[in-house]
Design a protein around this motif. Structure first.
Motif, PDB file in Angstrom:
ATOM      1  N   LEU A  74       0.761  -1.282   0.131  1.00  0.00           N
ATOM      2  CA  LEU A  74       0.079  -0.064   0.173  1.00  0.00           C
ATOM      3  C   LEU A  74       0.674   1.238  -0.022  1.00  0.00           C
ATOM      4  O   LEU A  74       0.532   2.297  -0.908  1.00  0.00           O
ATOM      5  N   VAL A  75       1.764   1.159   0.734  1.00  0.00           N
ATOM      6  CA  VAL A  75       2.880   2.452   0.832  1.00  0.00           C
ATOM      7  C   VAL A  75       3.549   2.713  -0.737  1.00  0.00           C
ATOM      8  O   VAL A  75       3.343   3.720  -1.094  1.00  0.00           O
ATOM      9  N   ILE A  76       3.985   1.717  -0.929  1.00  0.00           N
ATOM     10  CA  ILE A  76       4.604   1.564  -2.660  1.00  0.00           C
ATOM     11  C   ILE A  76       3.511   2.100  -3.356  1.00  0.00           C
ATOM     12  O   ILE A  76       4.095   3.259  -4.530  1.00  0.00           O
ATOM     13  N   LEU A  77       2.362   1.779  -3.481  1.00  0.00           N
ATOM     14  CA  LEU A  77       1.227   1.963  -4.380  1.00  0.00           C
ATOM     15  C   LEU A  77       1.103   3.655  -4.110  1.00  0.00           C
ATOM     16  O   LEU A  77       0.750   4.364  -5.231  1.00  0.00           O
ATOM     17  N   ALA A  78       0.814   3.848  -2.944  1.00  0.00           N
ATOM     18  CA  ALA A  78       0.713   5.527  -2.476  1.00  0.00           C
ATOM     19  C   ALA A  78       1.842   6.377  -3.041  1.00  0.00           C
ATOM     20  O   ALA A  78       1.474   7.608  -3.555  1.00  0.00           O
ATOM     21  N   VAL A  79       3.159   5.876  -3.023  1.00  0.00           N
ATOM     22  CA  VAL A  79       4.055   6.675  -3.407  1.00  0.00           C
ATOM     23  C   VAL A  79       4.474   6.843  -5.042  1.00  0.00           C
ATOM     24  O   VAL A  79       4.390   7.674  -5.689  1.00  0.00           O
ATOM     25  N   ILE A  80       3.779   5.621  -5.651  1.00  0.00           N
ATOM     26  CA  ILE A  80       3.701   5.848  -7.005  1.00  0.00           C
ATOM     27  C   ILE A  80       2.441   6.524  -7.768  1.00  0.00           C
ATOM     28  O   ILE A  80       2.711   7.324  -8.575  1.00  0.00           O
ATOM     29  N   ALA A  81       1.439   6.458  -7.127  1.00  0.00           N
ATOM     30  CA  ALA A  81       0.415   7.321  -7.004  1.00  0.00           C
ATOM     31  C   ALA A  81       0.642   8.877  -6.992  1.00  0.00           C
ATOM     32  O   ALA A  81       0.258   9.723  -7.751  1.00  0.00           O
ATOM     33  N   ALA A  82       1.449   9.257  -5.973  1.00  0.00           N
ATOM     34  CA  ALA A  82       1.815  10.454  -5.589  1.00  0.00           C
ATOM     35  C   ALA A  82       3.012  11.042  -6.839  1.00  0.00           C
ATOM     36  O   ALA A  82       2.579  12.089  -7.242  1.00  0.00           O
ATOM     37  N   ILE A  83       3.633  10.148  -7.289  1.00  0.00           N
ATOM     38  CA  ILE A  83       4.544  10.581  -8.175  1.00  0.00           C
ATOM     39  C   ILE A  83       3.802  11.001  -9.519  1.00  0.00           C
ATOM     40  O   ILE A  83       3.953  11.753 -10.343  1.00  0.00           O
ATOM     41  N   ILE A  84       2.913   9.944  -9.743  1.00  0.00           N
ATOM     42  CA  ILE A  84       2.144  10.266 -11.046  1.00  0.00           C
ATOM     43  C   ILE A  84       1.272  11.567 -11.015  1.00  0.00           C
ATOM     44  O   ILE A  84       1.210  12.298 -11.918  1.00  0.00           O
ATOM     45  N   VAL A  85       0.799  11.659  -9.933  1.00  0.00           N
ATOM     46  CA  VAL A  85      -0.316  12.953  -9.748  1.00  0.00           C
ATOM     47  C   VAL A  85       0.731  14.277  -9.833  1.00  0.00           C
ATOM     48  O   VAL A  85       0.265  15.098 -10.593  1.00  0.00           O
ATOM     49  N   GLY A  86       1.624  14.253  -9.066  1.00  0.00           N
ATOM     50  CA  GLY A  86       2.816  15.382  -9.345  1.00  0.00           C
ATOM     51  C   GLY A  86       3.253  15.453 -10.669  1.00  0.00           C
ATOM     52  O   GLY A  86       3.246  16.605 -10.952  1.00  0.00           O
ATOM     53  N   ALA A  87       3.609  14.546 -11.349  1.00  0.00           N
ATOM     54  CA  ALA A  87       3.786  14.648 -12.852  1.00  0.00           C
ATOM     55  C   ALA A  87       2.856  15.505 -13.761  1.00  0.00           C
ATOM     56  O   ALA A  87       3.127  16.210 -14.295  1.00  0.00           O
ATOM     57  N   ILE A  88       1.553  14.815 -13.463  1.00  0.00           N
ATOM     58  CA  ILE A  88       0.406  15.345 -14.411  1.00  0.00           C
ATOM     59  C   ILE A  88       0.231  16.886 -13.886  1.00  0.00           C
ATOM     60  O   ILE A  88       0.062  17.681 -14.784  1.00  0.00           O
ATOM     61  N   PHE A  89       0.136  17.202 -12.528  1.00  0.00           N
ATOM     62  CA  PHE A  89       0.134  18.676 -12.050  1.00  0.00           C
ATOM     63  C   PHE A  89       1.473  19.560 -12.814  1.00  0.00           C
ATOM     64  O   PHE A  89       0.938  20.614 -13.213  1.00  0.00           O
ATOM     65  N   GLY A  90       2.404  18.917 -12.655  1.00  0.00           N
ATOM     66  CA  GLY A  90       3.585  19.767 -13.318  1.00  0.00           C
ATOM     67  C   GLY A  90       3.573  19.882 -14.921  1.00  0.00           C
ATOM     68  O   GLY A  90       3.827  20.918 -15.250  1.00  0.00           O
TER      69      GLY A  90
END
Length: 59
Positions: A12-28
């Protein structure tokens, strides 16, 4: 195959980190596109102002 509670937590932590990276990239990317469009609009406005000044100066 039964996962232990710790393994599920790690996944779950790994999935959360991956999701945060993807969301950050999209917002960027969105921020970059908006900034680029704003710069383009500013550049066009500046060119229009320069053309108007040149017309008035040559009359």
């Amino acid at each position: 195959m039964r996962l232990a509670f710790g393994q599920i937590l790690v996944l779950l932590v790994i999935l959360a980190v991956i999701a945060a990276i993807i969301v950050g990239a999209i917002f960027g990317v969105i921020k970059l596109v908006k900034s680029t469009k704003r710069c383009e609009a500013d550049r066009k406005e500046m060119l229009d102002l320069m053309r108007k000044q040149n017309r008035h100066g040559s009359e």
